[in-house]
Design a protein around this motif. Structure first.
Motif, PDB file in Angstrom:
ATOM      1  N   ALA A   1       2.854  -4.873   3.170  1.00  0.00           N
ATOM      2  CA  ALA A   1       3.815  -3.790   3.392  1.00  0.00           C
ATOM      3  C   ALA A   1       3.180  -2.453   3.063  1.00  0.00           C
ATOM      4  CB  ALA A   1       5.070  -4.007   2.539  1.00  0.00           C
ATOM      5  N   VAL A   2       3.750  -1.387   3.635  1.00  0.00           N
ATOM      6  CA  VAL A   2       3.270  -0.035   3.365  1.00  0.00           C
ATOM      7  C   VAL A   2       4.469   0.847   3.044  1.00  0.00           C
ATOM      8  CG1 VAL A   2       3.307   0.505   5.845  1.00  0.00           C
ATOM      9  CG2 VAL A   2       1.970   1.926   4.280  1.00  0.00           C
ATOM     10  N   LEU A   3       4.339   1.656   1.996  1.00  0.00           N
ATOM     11  CA  LEU A   3       5.395   2.591   1.623  1.00  0.00           C
ATOM     12  C   LEU A   3       5.057   3.960   2.184  1.00  0.00           C
ATOM     13  CD1 LEU A   3       7.221   2.871  -1.764  1.00  0.00           C
ATOM     14  CD2 LEU A   3       6.419   4.922  -0.634  1.00  0.00           C
ATOM     15  N   ALA A   4       5.995   4.534   2.933  1.00  0.00           N
ATOM     16  CA  ALA A   4       5.793   5.849   3.539  1.00  0.00           C
ATOM     17  C   ALA A   4       6.935   6.772   3.160  1.00  0.00           C
ATOM     18  CB  ALA A   4       5.691   5.726   5.056  1.00  0.00           C
ATOM     19  N   GLN A   5       6.629   8.065   3.084  1.00  0.00           N
ATOM     20  CA  GLN A   5       7.637   9.065   2.750  1.00  0.00           C
ATOM     21  C   GLN A   5       8.591   9.288   3.916  1.00  0.00           C
ATOM     22  OE1 GLN A   5       8.700  10.645   0.199  1.00  0.00           O
ATOM     23  NE2 GLN A   5       9.902  12.258   1.145  1.00  0.00           N
TER      24      GLN A   5
ATOM     25  N   TYR B   1       0.858  -1.192   0.000  1.00  0.00           N
ATOM     26  CA  TYR B   1       0.000   0.000   0.000  1.00  0.00           C
ATOM     27  C   TYR B   1       0.888   1.234   0.000  1.00  0.00           C
ATOM     28  CZ  TYR B   1      -2.913   3.737   1.950  1.00  0.00           C
ATOM     29  OH  TYR B   1      -3.537   4.936   2.179  1.00  0.00           O
ATOM     30  N   VAL B   2       0.661   2.132  -0.940  1.00  0.00           N
ATOM     31  CA  VAL B   2       1.406   3.389  -1.009  1.00  0.00           C
ATOM     32  C   VAL B   2       0.597   4.439  -0.262  1.00  0.00           C
ATOM     33  CG1 VAL B   2       2.458   5.122  -2.510  1.00  0.00           C
ATOM     34  CG2 VAL B   2       2.386   2.723  -3.245  1.00  0.00           C
ATOM     35  N   CYS B   3       1.075   4.785   0.917  1.00  0.00           N
ATOM     36  CA  CYS B   3       0.339   5.722   1.766  1.00  0.00           C
ATOM     37  C   CYS B   3       0.500   7.156   1.256  1.00  0.00           C
ATOM     38  CB  CYS B   3       0.839   5.624   3.204  1.00  0.00           C
ATOM     39  SG  CYS B   3      -0.194   6.511   4.396  1.00  0.00           S
TER      40      CYS B   3
ATOM     41  N   PHE C   1       1.861  11.179   9.738  1.00  0.00           N
ATOM     42  CA  PHE C   1       2.880  10.737  10.699  1.00  0.00           C
ATOM     43  C   PHE C   1       3.032   9.219  10.634  1.00  0.00           C
ATOM     44  CE2 PHE C   1       3.791   9.163  15.045  1.00  0.00           C
ATOM     45  CZ  PHE C   1       5.104   9.632  15.154  1.00  0.00           C
ATOM     46  N   LEU C   2       4.284   8.761  10.607  1.00  0.00           N
ATOM     47  CA  LEU C   2       4.569   7.330  10.596  1.00  0.00           C
ATOM     48  C   LEU C   2       4.715   6.838  12.036  1.00  0.00           C
ATOM     49  CD1 LEU C   2       5.289   4.638   9.295  1.00  0.00           C
ATOM     50  CD2 LEU C   2       7.653   5.455   9.066  1.00  0.00           C
TER      51      LEU C   2
ATOM     52  N   VAL D   1       8.251   0.314   4.310  1.00  0.00           N
ATOM     53  CA  VAL D   1       9.215   0.654   3.261  1.00  0.00           C
ATOM     54  C   VAL D   1       9.345   2.176   3.270  1.00  0.00           C
ATOM     55  CG1 VAL D   1       9.793   0.533   0.813  1.00  0.00           C
ATOM     56  CG2 VAL D   1       8.536  -1.349   1.893  1.00  0.00           C
ATOM     57  N   LEU D   2      10.488   2.672   3.739  1.00  0.00           N
ATOM     58  CA  LEU D   2      10.715   4.113   3.797  1.00  0.00           C
ATOM     59  C   LEU D   2      11.485   4.563   2.559  1.00  0.00           C
ATOM     60  CD1 LEU D   2      11.682   5.046   7.455  1.00  0.00           C
ATOM     61  CD2 LEU D   2       9.728   5.854   6.152  1.00  0.00           C
ATOM     62  N   ALA D   3      11.035   5.651   1.940  1.00  0.00           N
ATOM     63  CA  ALA D   3      11.715   6.137   0.735  1.00  0.00           C
ATOM     64  C   ALA D   3      11.417   7.613   0.532  1.00  0.00           C
ATOM     65  CB  ALA D   3      11.263   5.345  -0.488  1.00  0.00           C
TER      66      ALA D   3
END
Length: 450
Positions: A376-380, A342-344, A401-402, A415-417
């Motif tokens: 999994a989740v992708l967060a900025q 999931y792309v948050c 907020f993560l 997944v931080l990017a």
């Protein structure tokens, strides 16, 4: 004459120093050229042998005898250590010229613009069609942004798009013509098209005058007309994809006339996708009418065959979750044992996700579907600039907020990017399509290896 031809080849080579390297690309693995060249050469030899046998070798014998006499005369006049390499060089030049001119003629016929070499286009084509089968689920500008990056890595993309929009041009066409809203589908088709920039401008063009045309986008009218011609939206999208040379496939989640409703924390019940955000409350429950819309069979098939499933980004309650309110789609995703992420969103959205953390986004999806759909989740990683934060704060929007511990308790990998790009003029932030796609494909490769 041969010396002049040799000079011409040398001059041509000096003008195009990369010509030889371009020519050798035709021998690259996976292009399926070498085997057919070898097959053609074998065919020429067999055909020549057949003709020789048929005419009992008599003319062939005299021809060979004549060539032998000519070669003997040549070697007497010029030593073999000189004449041999010269004849070999001349033959290689003729082969090179023949192949180069042949490829050049084909390139000019197929690609008159001449912006790219034909071999580069073919290599890219082969690479893209060997890419993973990706299913991307969402809507709005978030999904089209994702697709714009993914199409650089694979041509096997299926975008599953919500059809719950009831505002703007799409809403008017839905009410007046009885068609499913084409807005999000239009954005995805433009994003996946080869001539993306031109088509995006054309499809997003909104009429500024005209009785009945004012406010409508050309792309919406185009898809509405195609729906009327072909009979339904699915056929209209398929036909439009061929016309627009779309790289991948765009599918509506359902062909049912779906209307969203939401129950707010203050007890209000809001009907209609466009009204939910405008209501300005905290959403406690979301659903649709009819309650269990049937999924498009091709969408289910795409999920079953997918190597990689991506949910989002996009407005949580009005772009992402509406697709998952189709029970068959949610069940099919949950049952797949492939990488699912999931792309948050990077910023909260007033009227939908004010005050939400990453874990809150995950809980909302799990609650709407009744089961976890992704692993999994992708967060900025980084926050926007001070200018952007001030700009968003004025609209009561803040970075998502993560909350790592809460996400871990929900059983999701993080997944931080850094996939954010910021408009220097407006201060708005968006996902960078190319960085986002690169991070997702890198994570997919690692997840496959585990």
């Amino acid at each position: 004459m041969s010396i002049g031809l040799f000079k011409q080849v040398l001059q041509s080579g000096s003008r195009t120093p990369n010509r030889i390297s371009q020519w050798f690309k035709w021998l690259s693995p996976g292009l399926l050229v070498k085997r057919w060249l070898l097959l053609s050469a074998t065919g020429v030899l067999l055909a020549s042998l057949g003709i020789a046998i048929w005419i009992k070798l008599t003319p062939i014998f005299y021809l060979i005898q004549l060539i032998q006499d000519l070669f003997e005369l040549l070697t007497r006049a010029i030593p073999s250590y000189i004449s041999g390499p010269l004849v070999l060089l001349f033959g290689m030049i003729l082969i090179f010229l023949g192949q180069t001119r042949t490829v050049g003629s084909i390139t000019q016929a197929l690609m008159p613009q001449g912006d790219e070499e034909l071999v580069d286009v073919l290599l890219s084509h082969r690479k893209l069609h060997r890419g993973p089968k990706i299913v991307a689920i969402g809507g709005g500008t978030g999904l089209s942004t994702l697709l714009r990056g993914l199409k650089k890595y694979s041509a096997n993309i299926t975008a599953i798009v919500t059809v719950a929009d009831d505002g703007g041009s799409s809403g008017r066409l839905r009410r007046e013509n009885g068609v499913l809203p084409p807005g999000d589908i239009r954005n995805c088709l433009a994003a996946l098209a080869d001539e993306e920039k031109l088509l995006t401008e054309l499809f997003q063009y909104r009429f500024r005058a005209g009785n009945g045309l004012l406010g409508h986008s050309f792309g919406n009218l185009f898809l509405t007309a195609m729906s009327d011609i072909t009979g339904d939206l699915e056929q209209a999208i398929a036909a439009s994809s061929k016309v627009l040379a779309v790289r991948g496939e765009v599918l509506p989640a359902t062909l049912c006339d779906v209307n969203l409703w939401a129950e707010l924390a203050d007890g209000r019940r809001i009907e209609g996708e466009s009204s939910i955000t405008q209501a300005g409350g905290n959403i406690s429950k979301i659903g649709c009418t009819p309650a269990n819309p049937p999924a498009l069979p091709k969408a289910l098939q795409a999920i079953r065959e997918a190597d990689f499933i991506i949910i989002g980004p996009g407005s949580l309650y009005t772009s992402v979750i509406p697709n998952l309110l189709v029970p068959e789609i949610a069940s099919e995703i949950a049952g797949r044992q492939v990488p699912r992420i999931y792309v948050c969103n990077m910023m909260t959205q007033p009227g939908e996700t004010q005050g939400y953390t990453v874990a809150d986004h995950i809980r909302a999806i799990d609650s709407a579907c009744g089961q976890p759909l992704f692993t999994a989740v992708l967060a900025q990683r980084k926050v926007p600039s001070a200018k952007a934060l001030i700009r968003y704060a004025q609209e009561k929007s803040h970075p998502v907020f993560l909350d790592r511990e809460a996400v871990a308790q929900l059983g999701r990998r993080i997944v931080l990017a850094n996939v954010m790009e910021e408009d220097p003029e407006t201060g708005y932030v968006r996902h960078n399509p190319h960085q986002l796609a690169r991070v997702l494909l890198r994570w997919y490769s690692r997840a496959q290896a585990v």
